[in-house]
Write a protein that holds these residues in place. Sequence first.
Motif, PDB file in Angstrom:
ATOM      1  N   PRO A  92       6.266   1.761  10.891  1.00  0.00           N
ATOM      2  CA  PRO A  92       6.117   1.354  12.299  1.00  0.00           C
ATOM      3  C   PRO A  92       6.875   2.275  13.241  1.00  0.00           C
ATOM      4  O   PRO A  92       7.698   1.828  14.025  1.00  0.00           O
ATOM      5  CB  PRO A  92       6.704  -0.061  12.299  1.00  0.00           C
ATOM      6  CG  PRO A  92       7.718  -0.036  11.207  1.00  0.00           C
ATOM      7  CD  PRO A  92       7.272   0.961  10.200  1.00  0.00           C
ATOM      8  N   THR A  93       6.558   3.595  13.159  1.00  0.00           N
ATOM      9  CA  THR A  93       7.338   4.567  13.903  1.00  0.00           C
ATOM     10  C   THR A  93       7.236   4.367  15.412  1.00  0.00           C
ATOM     11  O   THR A  93       8.197   4.538  16.146  1.00  0.00           O
ATOM     12  CB  THR A  93       6.884   5.990  13.555  1.00  0.00           C
ATOM     13  OG1 THR A  93       6.443   5.980  12.210  1.00  0.00           O
ATOM     14  CG2 THR A  93       7.986   6.978  13.724  1.00  0.00           C
ATOM     15  N   ASN A  94       6.047   4.020  15.877  1.00  0.00           N
ATOM     16  CA  ASN A  94       5.880   3.910  17.331  1.00  0.00           C
ATOM     17  C   ASN A  94       5.849   2.475  17.822  1.00  0.00           C
ATOM     18  O   ASN A  94       5.441   2.209  18.937  1.00  0.00           O
ATOM     19  CB  ASN A  94       4.585   4.612  17.738  1.00  0.00           C
ATOM     20  CG  ASN A  94       4.624   6.063  17.376  1.00  0.00           C
ATOM     21  OD1 ASN A  94       5.650   6.725  17.532  1.00  0.00           O
ATOM     22  ND2 ASN A  94       3.531   6.572  16.827  1.00  0.00           N
ATOM     23  N   ASP A  95       6.256   1.561  16.967  1.00  0.00           N
ATOM     24  CA  ASP A  95       6.158   0.160  17.355  1.00  0.00           C
ATOM     25  C   ASP A  95       7.462  -0.366  17.911  1.00  0.00           C
ATOM     26  O   ASP A  95       8.520   0.215  17.737  1.00  0.00           O
ATOM     27  CB  ASP A  95       5.760  -0.679  16.144  1.00  0.00           C
ATOM     28  CG  ASP A  95       4.294  -0.551  15.863  1.00  0.00           C
ATOM     29  OD1 ASP A  95       3.504  -1.054  16.668  1.00  0.00           O
ATOM     30  OD2 ASP A  95       3.950   0.080  14.833  1.00  0.00           O
ATOM     31  N   ARG A  96       7.301  -1.486  18.555  1.00  0.00           N
ATOM     32  CA  ARG A  96       8.468  -2.175  19.072  1.00  0.00           C
ATOM     33  C   ARG A  96       8.462  -3.602  18.556  1.00  0.00           C
ATOM     34  O   ARG A  96       7.413  -4.162  18.277  1.00  0.00           O
ATOM     35  CB  ARG A  96       8.406  -2.246  20.602  1.00  0.00           C
ATOM     36  CG  ARG A  96       8.773  -1.000  21.275  1.00  0.00           C
ATOM     37  CD  ARG A  96       8.193  -0.995  22.674  1.00  0.00           C
ATOM     38  NE  ARG A  96       8.974  -0.033  23.448  1.00  0.00           N
ATOM     39  CZ  ARG A  96      10.023  -0.368  24.152  1.00  0.00           C
ATOM     40  NH1 ARG A  96      10.402  -1.620  24.239  1.00  0.00           N
ATOM     41  NH2 ARG A  96      10.705   0.555  24.796  1.00  0.00           N
ATOM     42  N   LEU A  97       9.649  -4.136  18.481  1.00  0.00           N
ATOM     43  CA  LEU A  97       9.791  -5.539  18.096  1.00  0.00           C
ATOM     44  C   LEU A  97      10.331  -6.279  19.315  1.00  0.00           C
ATOM     45  O   LEU A  97      11.319  -5.870  19.912  1.00  0.00           O
ATOM     46  CB  LEU A  97      10.770  -5.666  16.920  1.00  0.00           C
ATOM     47  CG  LEU A  97      11.116  -7.068  16.451  1.00  0.00           C
ATOM     48  CD1 LEU A  97       9.958  -7.663  15.672  1.00  0.00           C
ATOM     49  CD2 LEU A  97      12.354  -7.038  15.570  1.00  0.00           C
ATOM     50  N   HIS A  98       9.633  -7.339  19.680  1.00  0.00           N
ATOM     51  CA  HIS A  98      10.071  -8.109  20.837  1.00  0.00           C
ATOM     52  C   HIS A  98      10.755  -9.383  20.335  1.00  0.00           C
ATOM     53  O   HIS A  98      10.174 -10.152  19.575  1.00  0.00           O
ATOM     54  CB  HIS A  98       8.864  -8.459  21.710  1.00  0.00           C
ATOM     55  CG  HIS A  98       9.218  -9.278  22.915  1.00  0.00           C
ATOM     56  ND1 HIS A  98       9.771  -8.711  24.031  1.00  0.00           N
ATOM     57  CD2 HIS A  98       9.109 -10.605  23.154  1.00  0.00           C
ATOM     58  CE1 HIS A  98       9.983  -9.664  24.936  1.00  0.00           C
ATOM     59  NE2 HIS A  98       9.594 -10.825  24.412  1.00  0.00           N
ATOM     60  N   ASN A 116      13.210  -0.686  19.397  1.00  0.00           N
ATOM     61  CA  ASN A 116      12.365   0.393  18.938  1.00  0.00           C
ATOM     62  C   ASN A 116      12.515   0.535  17.431  1.00  0.00           C
ATOM     63  O   ASN A 116      13.623   0.576  16.918  1.00  0.00           O
ATOM     64  CB  ASN A 116      12.813   1.682  19.613  1.00  0.00           C
ATOM     65  CG  ASN A 116      11.620   2.456  20.085  1.00  0.00           C
ATOM     66  OD1 ASN A 116      10.599   2.477  19.398  1.00  0.00           O
ATOM     67  ND2 ASN A 116      11.737   3.077  21.254  1.00  0.00           N
ATOM     68  N   LEU A 117      11.386   0.616  16.732  1.00  0.00           N
ATOM     69  CA  LEU A 117      11.487   0.555  15.283  1.00  0.00           C
ATOM     70  C   LEU A 117      11.572   1.915  14.603  1.00  0.00           C
ATOM     71  O   LEU A 117      11.705   1.996  13.382  1.00  0.00           O
ATOM     72  CB  LEU A 117      10.316  -0.241  14.712  1.00  0.00           C
ATOM     73  CG  LEU A 117      10.335  -1.722  15.085  1.00  0.00           C
ATOM     74  CD1 LEU A 117       9.120  -2.422  14.542  1.00  0.00           C
ATOM     75  CD2 LEU A 117      11.583  -2.404  14.559  1.00  0.00           C
ATOM     76  N   PRO A 145       0.838  -1.209   0.000  1.00  0.00           N
ATOM     77  CA  PRO A 145       0.000   0.000   0.000  1.00  0.00           C
ATOM     78  C   PRO A 145       0.867   1.251   0.000  1.00  0.00           C
ATOM     79  O   PRO A 145       1.992   1.227   0.514  1.00  0.00           O
ATOM     80  CB  PRO A 145      -0.806  -0.129   1.302  1.00  0.00           C
ATOM     81  CG  PRO A 145      -0.039  -1.087   2.138  1.00  0.00           C
ATOM     82  CD  PRO A 145       0.668  -1.994   1.212  1.00  0.00           C
ATOM     83  N   PRO A 146       0.389   2.356  -0.573  1.00  0.00           N
ATOM     84  CA  PRO A 146       1.181   3.595  -0.585  1.00  0.00           C
ATOM     85  C   PRO A 146       1.417   4.077   0.839  1.00  0.00           C
ATOM     86  O   PRO A 146       0.523   4.011   1.680  1.00  0.00           O
ATOM     87  CB  PRO A 146       0.301   4.565  -1.372  1.00  0.00           C
ATOM     88  CG  PRO A 146      -1.071   3.976  -1.365  1.00  0.00           C
ATOM     89  CD  PRO A 146      -0.900   2.500  -1.233  1.00  0.00           C
ATOM     90  N   GLY A 147       2.600   4.542   1.079  1.00  0.00           N
ATOM     91  CA  GLY A 147       2.924   4.984   2.438  1.00  0.00           C
ATOM     92  C   GLY A 147       3.385   3.842   3.320  1.00  0.00           C
ATOM     93  O   GLY A 147       4.049   4.055   4.312  1.00  0.00           O
ATOM     94  N   GLY A 148       3.018   2.639   2.951  1.00  0.00           N
ATOM     95  CA  GLY A 148       3.412   1.479   3.742  1.00  0.00           C
ATOM     96  C   GLY A 148       4.690   0.866   3.212  1.00  0.00           C
ATOM     97  O   GLY A 148       5.380   1.458   2.385  1.00  0.00           O
ATOM     98  N   GLY A 149       4.960  -0.312   3.683  1.00  0.00           N
ATOM     99  CA  GLY A 149       6.173  -0.975   3.209  1.00  0.00           C
ATOM    100  C   GLY A 149       6.320  -2.334   3.857  1.00  0.00           C
ATOM    101  O   GLY A 149       5.384  -2.851   4.468  1.00  0.00           O
ATOM    102  N   VAL A 150       7.498  -2.859   3.702  1.00  0.00           N
ATOM    103  CA  VAL A 150       7.760  -4.171   4.268  1.00  0.00           C
ATOM    104  C   VAL A 150       8.856  -4.043   5.318  1.00  0.00           C
ATOM    105  O   VAL A 150       9.893  -3.426   5.064  1.00  0.00           O
ATOM    106  CB  VAL A 150       8.187  -5.163   3.170  1.00  0.00           C
ATOM    107  CG1 VAL A 150       8.679  -6.455   3.792  1.00  0.00           C
ATOM    108  CG2 VAL A 150       7.048  -5.429   2.216  1.00  0.00           C
ATOM    109  N   LEU A 151       8.593  -4.576   6.482  1.00  0.00           N
ATOM    110  CA  LEU A 151       9.625  -4.611   7.513  1.00  0.00           C
ATOM    111  C   LEU A 151      10.277  -5.990   7.475  1.00  0.00           C
ATOM    112  O   LEU A 151       9.608  -6.995   7.628  1.00  0.00           O
ATOM    113  CB  LEU A 151       9.006  -4.371   8.898  1.00  0.00           C
ATOM    114  CG  LEU A 151       9.985  -4.508  10.067  1.00  0.00           C
ATOM    115  CD1 LEU A 151      10.904  -3.304  10.118  1.00  0.00           C
ATOM    116  CD2 LEU A 151       9.240  -4.648  11.382  1.00  0.00           C
TER     117      LEU A 151
END
Lengths: 513, 539
Positions: free
Chosen positions: B474-480, B505-506, B414-420
């Motif tokens: 995922p500006t405010n997300d975290r990866l555990h 912190n992502l 999607p526009p604005g999105g992406g793949v992490l």
Amino acid sequence: MGLISGILFGTIFGIVLMAGWRHMMRYRSNKRVAKAVDIKLLGSLKRDDLKKICGDNFPEWISFPEYEQVKWLNKELSKLWPYVADAAELVIKESVEPLLEEYRPPGITSLKFSKLSLGNVAPKIEGIRVQSLKEGQITMDIDFRWGGDPSIILGVEAALVASIPIQLKDLQVFTIIRVIFQLAEEIPCISAIVVALLSEPKPRIDYTLKAIGGSLTAIPGISDMIDDTVNTIVTDMLQWPHRIVVPIGGIPVDTSELELKPQGKITVTVVKANNLKNMEMIGKSDPYVVLYIRPLFKVKTHVVDNNLNPVWNQAFELIAEDKETESIVFEVLDQDIGQDKRLGIAKLPLIEIGAETPNEVELRLQPSLDMLKIKDKRDRGTLAVKVLYHEFNKEEQLAALEAEKTILEERKKLKAEGVIGSTMDALDEAVSLVGSGVGLVGTGIGAGAGLVGSGVGAGVGIVGSGLGAVGSGLSKAGKFMGRTLTGHSSKKSGSNTPVTSIQENGGAKSLQR
Amino acid sequence: MGIVSAVLGFCGFGVGVSAGLVIGYFCFIYFQPTDVTNPKIRPLVEQDTGSLQRMLPEIPLWVKNPDYDRVDWLNKMLEYMWPYLDKAICKTAKNIAEPIIAEQIPKYKIDSVEFQTLTLGSLPLTFHGMKVYLTDEKELIMEPCIKWAGNPNVTVAVKAFGLRATVQVVDLQVFVAPRITLKPLVPSFPCFAKIYVSLMEKPHVDFGLKLIGADLMSIPGLYRFVQELIKDQVANMYLWPKTLEIPILDPAKANRRPVGILHVKLIKAMNLKKKDLLGASDPYVKLKLTESKVQSRKSSVKHKNLNPEWNEDYNFVIKDPESQALELVVYDWEKIGKHEKMGMNVIPLKELTPEEPKVMTLDLLKNMNLNDPQNEKSRGQLVVELVYKPFKEEEMPTSFEESHTVQKAPENTPPGGGVLAVIVHEAQDVEGKHHTNPSVRLLFRGEERRTKHVKKNRDPRWEEEFTFMLEEPPTNDRLHLEVVSTSSRIGLLHPKETLGYVDINLSDVVSNKRINEKYHLIDSKNGRIQIELQWRTAS
């Protein structure tokens, strides 16, 4: 007037200009040469030089050990190791498996890697020393230490017993690797590389064996057999003066100079032993002597029954390949039911033998060659031997080389035919150009599957008696089972090629596969 | 009168200067020896303070800096090798230069150009220190300090219009500090795919250039000018961040990436030889791909059947169709004891045409040794169908990233999105109380992913990649991330254990696109884990 003075001044000016130029040339040239000399000197600084330059501010972190430290190389190696390990696994498998096959002890029908991974711990190079011992050769000694965590699983198949996986654990290798570069005047400037393990200090290769899903006792004596195999491979293939020669870069070079070649012949007469230790419960030991320079070519005397002061008076001829470093090992064993016990062992460095003159030597027997491991210091008796070293001339050397090749080929052929279980089985002294017969004993199971080999040419009949344990199946005797007793003719016989006669092959053959 | 005499004087001066130069040339320069002598080297200990003072700026880096290592052994080796290198290099240089010269000279009406002497001299190249850098990337970086102050002698004689002139290069000195980077590291020898060389500083170059015996480089001013010119030219090409790239291996091949799939259909076997004493044999087939770490597959056992039909399908991932082969071994199943081999055969994959199904009837052999007489005995036949399907370029599975550029996201993002993308590289010093069979559990927005287990290993390597498709950054997300160990034994005691965790912190990933770092694990003694994060967007 003006013209003449003009020419005069002009000439002087020109000459001065040229003189000035020359002066500049000299000046600049001297400066460059001085710098070149400085760079050269600074490129190989020694401690004293550095002391002189630095004076009191000598940098504390610098030391000049004999083996130079290579921290940077170790850093790189530890980073690179996972990739090297991956890449090396295949190479090792391909190059070591044929070796295992060749040196496989009797009693084991197949020895292969079923899993090989080199683990996470990279080897460490403790130091490197570079010297040029010979014109056109660079000798590099690498102090190599590896206390790794490789996972090596050997698939061992023995006669009658299903294949059991054996794990080699806690492998530790401490050795000094000698790499010799043979230089050439073509790019890449190295025509061949010689690799060997330096024998002083002796290479240390430690490991523990563990059977997976079973116990090591499933095949009696298996751990000894594997120890023996590894030991033989290391001492007979890698340990200096034995070496591996690798030609490099498409230049066809004559590497024969680098290969190990028969250098001389040693006639050894095992005369007698005195005051041997009694190992048997009833009666006295039945001693015989196994002697060898290379473990691949062992010879042995006949057995003297029930005697602690046996007299053999048997002569053998052994081939020396490097008089400087090799030595003859004499092992006195007690023939017994089951495993033959060692009564004592002694080593005679070839360098101590004078050339072309008969020497009589009295050797003190010891429980083990490794001085550090000897616990009991009691006397083990002495062994009296006579040795005569004869240095080969060119033709004799070639002949000896040929003979050695034929023997190895012969053994390979026999092995392919399934007559002998391993190249290690055939024990003969044919290296010494004596075409006496070779008696062969397969993996004797049952009551001494003996066979009689008859001497060809020399006319000395040889009775190879199977050392197989009576009805004991594959016991620890496997280690020495299948080693052959060979008689000996002391004179050179006519034929150089040993003729192997297999007259009777009894149960040994069929049981082996 | 005065004017005439002055003019004459000038003319005379002109003539005189030329004559003087010629005389001076013949007096002072022409008879200078053109050969280069080996300089006398006195041991350093005997040198006086003056020359020591002169040396100070050239003191090797390993003396001054503890992070540089001494490489005396390398210098020694070079020294021993130098005479051979000298001859080899000169010979090669001559061989390369001669055809080029032969081709070029007719254009300039030159009769001949030839090397009168060509030698690199007696002074070898020296390394004045070696430094390596460790990074978290798949690369090796080393910085040797190379100094060559040699005494080479290159004399080129040019003949043209009946005249003969010589150009001589002497006393060449080159000091460089290159950075050599080996990357990417690959699991086949020599373990790296490319060499990158770049210079960290402008190199120092000095030499003498003699034209008919007169050293042009000693004309004041000219030397400096030429030196600067050369420095700038070289710097333009190779000064960091410009690099010289030398490919060694094809990285795709070196990584042994999968290139295709082999479909195997095991159809049947015929006329197998009886092995069991009582009744017929119980055959099954073991399929194995050579040169691969994939475990062999086994077919089902057909009891009491010498003409079994299986009709079973197997797939193998192929990495190198040129050298790999499929090994088929028929075994006799036994309840007790060793399963006996009934026969075998091997199919090299290069015999197959891609995309073309091929039914093969194979004679079973005792072993693959062609000369073994026992192979002549009939052991039955095996019928298999094989198709080799190479991957098409676009469906090439992209395993973990080789280049350092972040891939583009697939088109349907999607526009604005992406793949992490999360790449779990390796961990160090993870240790459980009861067992250490680590695997990594990733938790991101409630989604859970897991890596494989590595058995009994404190320093496991996973090299696994996970991707998450996202609508917005995922500006405010975290990866555990959690390192978990599960017991290899089936037991109620300590079935699971956590070896440590880390929260990442992502927001940094979004702004940096790529982060590759080692994180210290929380609740672990010394554990560290290396994680690479990528934020792939469409643009």
